[in-house]
Design an enzyme around this catalytic site. Structure first.
Site, PDB file in Angstrom:
ATOM      1  N   GLU A 132       0.840  -1.200   0.000  1.00  0.00           N
ATOM      2  CA  GLU A 132       0.000   0.000   0.000  1.00  0.00           C
ATOM      3  C   GLU A 132       0.883   1.261   0.000  1.00  0.00           C
ATOM      4  OE1 GLU A 132      -0.028  -2.601   1.950  1.00  0.00           O
ATOM      5  OE2 GLU A 132      -1.938  -2.916   2.956  1.00  0.00           O
TER       6      GLU A 132
ATOM      7  N   TRP B  57      35.402 -21.092  -4.005  1.00  0.00           N
ATOM      8  CA  TRP B  57      34.291 -20.440  -4.697  1.00  0.00           C
ATOM      9  C   TRP B  57      33.800 -21.247  -5.886  1.00  0.00           C
ATOM     10  CZ3 TRP B  57      33.259 -17.393  -1.082  1.00  0.00           C
ATOM     11  CH2 TRP B  57      34.256 -16.701  -0.398  1.00  0.00           C
TER      12      TRP B  57
ATOM     13  N   THR C 247      32.860 -24.796   8.285  1.00  0.00           N
ATOM     14  CA  THR C 247      33.008 -23.728   7.290  1.00  0.00           C
ATOM     15  C   THR C 247      33.965 -22.655   7.791  1.00  0.00           C
ATOM     16  OG1 THR C 247      30.834 -24.153   6.368  1.00  0.00           O
ATOM     17  CG2 THR C 247      31.712 -21.947   6.021  1.00  0.00           C
TER      18      THR C 247
ATOM     19  N   ASP D 108      36.911 -22.243   5.306  1.00  0.00           N
ATOM     20  CA  ASP D 108      36.768 -21.084   4.401  1.00  0.00           C
ATOM     21  C   ASP D 108      37.138 -19.761   5.057  1.00  0.00           C
ATOM     22  OD1 ASP D 108      35.819 -22.918   2.666  1.00  0.00           O
ATOM     23  OD2 ASP D 108      33.748 -22.185   2.603  1.00  0.00           O
TER      24      ASP D 108
ATOM     25  N   LEU E   9      31.189 -13.269   6.620  1.00  0.00           N
ATOM     26  CA  LEU E   9      29.726 -13.263   6.811  1.00  0.00           C
ATOM     27  C   LEU E   9      29.205 -11.852   7.093  1.00  0.00           C
ATOM     28  CD1 LEU E   9      29.305 -16.556   8.897  1.00  0.00           C
ATOM     29  CD2 LEU E   9      29.172 -16.273   6.421  1.00  0.00           C
TER      30      LEU E   9
ATOM     31  N   GLU F 208      24.199 -20.497   5.958  1.00  0.00           N
ATOM     32  CA  GLU F 208      25.298 -20.548   4.974  1.00  0.00           C
ATOM     33  C   GLU F 208      26.331 -21.515   5.515  1.00  0.00           C
ATOM     34  OE1 GLU F 208      27.099 -17.201   2.930  1.00  0.00           O
ATOM     35  OE2 GLU F 208      25.710 -15.855   3.946  1.00  0.00           O
TER      36      GLU F 208
ATOM     37  N   LEU G  63      24.245 -28.390   6.888  1.00  0.00           N
ATOM     38  CA  LEU G  63      23.153 -28.194   5.936  1.00  0.00           C
ATOM     39  C   LEU G  63      22.265 -29.431   5.865  1.00  0.00           C
ATOM     40  CD1 LEU G  63      22.144 -26.118   3.948  1.00  0.00           C
ATOM     41  CD2 LEU G  63      23.779 -26.968   2.281  1.00  0.00           C
TER      42      LEU G  63
HETATM   43  N1  LIG Z   1      29.133 -24.922  -1.468  1.00  0.00           N
HETATM   44  C1  LIG Z   1      28.735 -24.207  -0.443  1.00  0.00           C
HETATM   45  O1  LIG Z   1      27.717 -23.508  -0.508  1.00  0.00           O
HETATM   46  C2  LIG Z   1      29.512 -24.267   0.844  1.00  0.00           C
HETATM   47  C3  LIG Z   1      29.137 -23.455   1.925  1.00  0.00           C
HETATM   48  C4  LIG Z   1      29.863 -23.546   3.102  1.00  0.00           C
HETATM   49  C5  LIG Z   1      30.923 -24.443   3.180  1.00  0.00           C
HETATM   50  N2  LIG Z   1      31.253 -25.196   2.104  1.00  0.00           N
HETATM   51  C6  LIG Z   1      32.376 -26.159   2.162  1.00  0.00           C
HETATM   52  O2  LIG Z   1      32.043 -27.120   3.139  1.00  0.00           O
HETATM   53  C7  LIG Z   1      33.238 -27.623   3.708  1.00  0.00           C
HETATM   54  C8  LIG Z   1      33.079 -27.650   5.213  1.00  0.00           C
HETATM   55  O3  LIG Z   1      32.081 -28.616   5.449  1.00  0.00           O
HETATM   56  P1  LIG Z   1      31.512 -28.941   6.865  1.00  0.00           P
HETATM   57  O4  LIG Z   1      30.400 -29.889   6.625  1.00  0.00           O
HETATM   58  O5  LIG Z   1      32.600 -29.319   7.784  1.00  0.00           O
HETATM   59  O6  LIG Z   1      30.973 -27.503   7.349  1.00  0.00           O
HETATM   60  P2  LIG Z   1      29.733 -27.085   8.246  1.00  0.00           P
HETATM   61  O7  LIG Z   1      28.552 -27.946   7.951  1.00  0.00           O
HETATM   62  O8  LIG Z   1      29.556 -25.624   8.069  1.00  0.00           O
HETATM   63  O9  LIG Z   1      30.215 -27.366   9.732  1.00  0.00           O
HETATM   64  C9  LIG Z   1      30.067 -28.628  10.277  1.00  0.00           C
HETATM   65  C10 LIG Z   1      30.335 -28.580  11.757  1.00  0.00           C
HETATM   66  O10 LIG Z   1      29.297 -27.846  12.410  1.00  0.00           O
HETATM   67  C11 LIG Z   1      29.226 -28.289  13.751  1.00  0.00           C
HETATM   68  N3  LIG Z   1      27.860 -28.553  14.158  1.00  0.00           N
HETATM   69  C12 LIG Z   1      27.286 -28.138  15.315  1.00  0.00           C
HETATM   70  N4  LIG Z   1      26.056 -28.611  15.421  1.00  0.00           N
HETATM   71  C13 LIG Z   1      25.810 -29.324  14.312  1.00  0.00           C
HETATM   72  C14 LIG Z   1      24.700 -30.079  13.882  1.00  0.00           C
HETATM   73  N5  LIG Z   1      23.592 -30.179  14.606  1.00  0.00           N
HETATM   74  N6  LIG Z   1      24.783 -30.710  12.704  1.00  0.00           N
HETATM   75  C15 LIG Z   1      25.889 -30.642  11.954  1.00  0.00           C
HETATM   76  N7  LIG Z   1      26.987 -29.943  12.312  1.00  0.00           N
HETATM   77  C16 LIG Z   1      26.952 -29.294  13.496  1.00  0.00           C
HETATM   78  C17 LIG Z   1      29.983 -29.614  13.799  1.00  0.00           C
HETATM   79  O11 LIG Z   1      31.177 -29.402  14.520  1.00  0.00           O
HETATM   80  P3  LIG Z   1      31.139 -29.587  16.133  1.00  0.00           P
HETATM   81  O12 LIG Z   1      30.537 -30.930  16.382  1.00  0.00           O
HETATM   82  O13 LIG Z   1      32.554 -29.459  16.535  1.00  0.00           O
HETATM   83  O14 LIG Z   1      30.279 -28.498  16.625  1.00  0.00           O
HETATM   84  C18 LIG Z   1      30.287 -29.934  12.383  1.00  0.00           C
HETATM   85  O15 LIG Z   1      31.506 -30.616  12.186  1.00  0.00           O
HETATM   86  C19 LIG Z   1      34.358 -26.721   3.240  1.00  0.00           C
HETATM   87  O16 LIG Z   1      35.073 -27.416   2.238  1.00  0.00           O
HETATM   88  C20 LIG Z   1      33.661 -25.537   2.652  1.00  0.00           C
HETATM   89  O17 LIG Z   1      34.363 -24.964   1.599  1.00  0.00           O
HETATM   90  C21 LIG Z   1      30.578 -25.137   0.946  1.00  0.00           C
END
Ligand SMILES: NC(=O)c1ccc[n+]([C@@H]2O[C@H](COP(=O)([O-])OP(=O)(O)OC[C@H]3O[C@@H](n4cnc5c(N)ncnc54)[C@H](OP(=O)(O)O)[C@@H]3O)[C@@H](O)[C@H]2O)c1
Length: 385
Positions: free
Chosen positions: A62, A191, A217, A221, A225, A321, A327
């Site tokens: 509006e 990236w 992450t 990375d 943010l 992110e 994820l």
């Molecule tokens: N393509 C994309 O969009 C994108 C985006 C971001 C990152 N990446 C890539 O992803 C890679 C990193 O992967 P990642 O899987 O280790 O990163 P992540 O998913 O961001 O972090 C995972 C960490 O988060 C913590 N966490 C806490 N609570 C959680 C829960 N309930 N479920 C899952 N994790 C939890 C855990 O560590 P704790 O148990 O120690 O807490 C776990 O090891 C890098 O290579 C990066 O470049 C890609």
């Protein structure tokens, strides 16, 4: 004299409402969980200007329509009718109440396509307008919320309101084969998406209350943010790291001072109770707020408790992110409401893929687009609240 009733019949108003609803839907991914809404200002039965709710927290339809009418050059004395797909708001939210602006504009007749589904607000806007002496017509069936913004009906449902949690948008990039990390020689191994897509992410960040990521992450990375030009905001989103065991480095980029043209929200690290007190103090000294969340889920933080924490901290629209670990747990836990998936023109790559999840996902109102060389998929998820 009520010009609308002389010059526009119900059928024409219905057609206008339907058209406004269709056009409003173009903004749905930028306003959710708010409803997408369209409005038009009429003079003597002719549309003077249209307006839409275009971004979360931004002016309502509006207000946009009245501003566009002002810019049209048609004098306000000639504006007689406002047509709007959803009952105008009557309360102060992120913006002042629309009903006051409508009355102040001198509009005499308001045509509404749907009532507010929230029982606390339903009919309030219309009563306010009638009390101010305006004529109100409700013409239902042409701009149905079930078609334009079903996500909003779920968001305002009793079930969701009973169990409050933020609206979560998951954004990730994948290579053409579905990997979330590019080959080492591409984009510094980080990236996948193009500069155009990265710019879109900056805008998306400027329209959320918080950004959530996993410690994986942060370690791999080292992201900032932040919101940077050309995106701008006066309220930079809080940066939340899920880090059960406080592995976040104290010298990571999250703690770097913002550069010119960059705004950075406060950093909060969520960990398990009883985490290492030395690390805890060091991270606080680096500038983070460290908070323990109760639950534990296979040694990670329990996402339901994280969601409760986010809601209680006042975060309503949240951008996830994160890497594949967090994820996937968010997606499989049914805690994601909206996705933005960017596929870059990159072959191969490494690491896990979410292709299997995507094949089974119940996506709604899917939209495919392009951003530079990338293809982009936006969709809502059919989340059971
Ligand atoms: N393509 C994309 O969009 C994108 C985006 C971001 C990152 N990446 C890539 O992803 C890679 C990193 O992967 P990642 O899987 O280790 O990163 P992540 O998913 O961001 O972090 C995972 C960490 O988060 C913590 N966490 C806490 N609570 C959680 C829960 N309930 N479920 C899952 N994790 C939890 C855990 O560590 P704790 O148990 O120690 O807490 C776990 O090891 C890098 O290579 C990066 O470049 C890609």
């Amino acid at each position: 004299m009520n010009m609308t009733l002389h010059t526009l019949n119900q059928e024409a108003l219905g057609a206008l409402l339907a058209q406004l609803g269709r056009e409003a839907m173009a903004h749905r991914f930028r306003v959710a969980p708010n409803p997408c809404v369209g409005a038009a200002v009429l003079a003597g039965g002719e549309v003077v200007a249209k307006g839409f709710h275009e971004r979360w927290g931004g002016p309502h339809a509006e207000i946009e329509a009245l501003a566009a009418a002002e810019a049209s050059g048609v004098p306000p004395q000639e504006w007689d009718t406002l047509v709007v797909t959803l009952e105008p708001c009557s309360t102060h939210g992120k913006t002042p109440p629309c009903v006051e602006a409508i009355v102040a504009a001198g509009i005499r007749t308001v045509v509404v396509g749907a009532l507010d589904p929230n029982p606390l607000h339903r009919g309030r806007g219309l009563r306010f307008l009638e009390a101010a002496g305006l004529t109100v017509h409700v013409i239902q069936g042409f701009s149905r919320l079930e078609e334009i913004c079903p996500y909003f009906l779920r968001w305002t449902s009793d079930e969701r309101v009973r169990r409050p949690r933020p609206w979560v948008i998951a954004k990730w990039a994948q290579t053409m084969t579905g990997q979330m990390s590019p080959p080492e020689e591409v984009g510094e191994g980080r990236w996948i998406s193009s500069p155009e897509s990265l710019e879109q992410v900056l805008h998306l960040r400027s329209q959320v209350d918080a950004i959530v990521t996993g410690v994986g992450t942060v370690l791999h990375d080292d992201p900032r943010l932040t919101v940077r030009l050309p995106a701008k905001t006066d309220h930079p989103p809080a940066r939340i790291v899920l880090d059960a065991w406080l592995r976040t480095p104290t010298d990571c980029n999250l703690f770097a001072p913002p550069a010119p043209g960059e705004v950075a929200g406060p950093v909060t690290i969520l960990c398990l109770p009883g985490s290492n007190p030395v690390r805890w103090r060091a991270l606080e000294a680096a500038g983070a707020q460290v908070e323990a969340v109760r639950g534990e889920d296979r040694m990670h933080l329990r996402l339901l408790d994280v969601q409760t924490y986010l809601w209680q901290a006042g975060h309503r629209r949240v951008l996830l992110e994160a890497g594949p670990t967090l994820l996937r747990n968010y997606l499989e836990g049914g805690m994601v409401d909206q996705i933005r998936l960017v596929t870059g023109p990159v072959r191969g790559g490494s690491g896990p893929s979410l292709a299997d999840w995507l094949r089974e996902a119940r996506l709604k109102q899917t939209e495919m687009g392009e951003c530079g060389p990338d293809s982009v998929l936006d969709a809502f998820l059919s989340v059971d609240f």
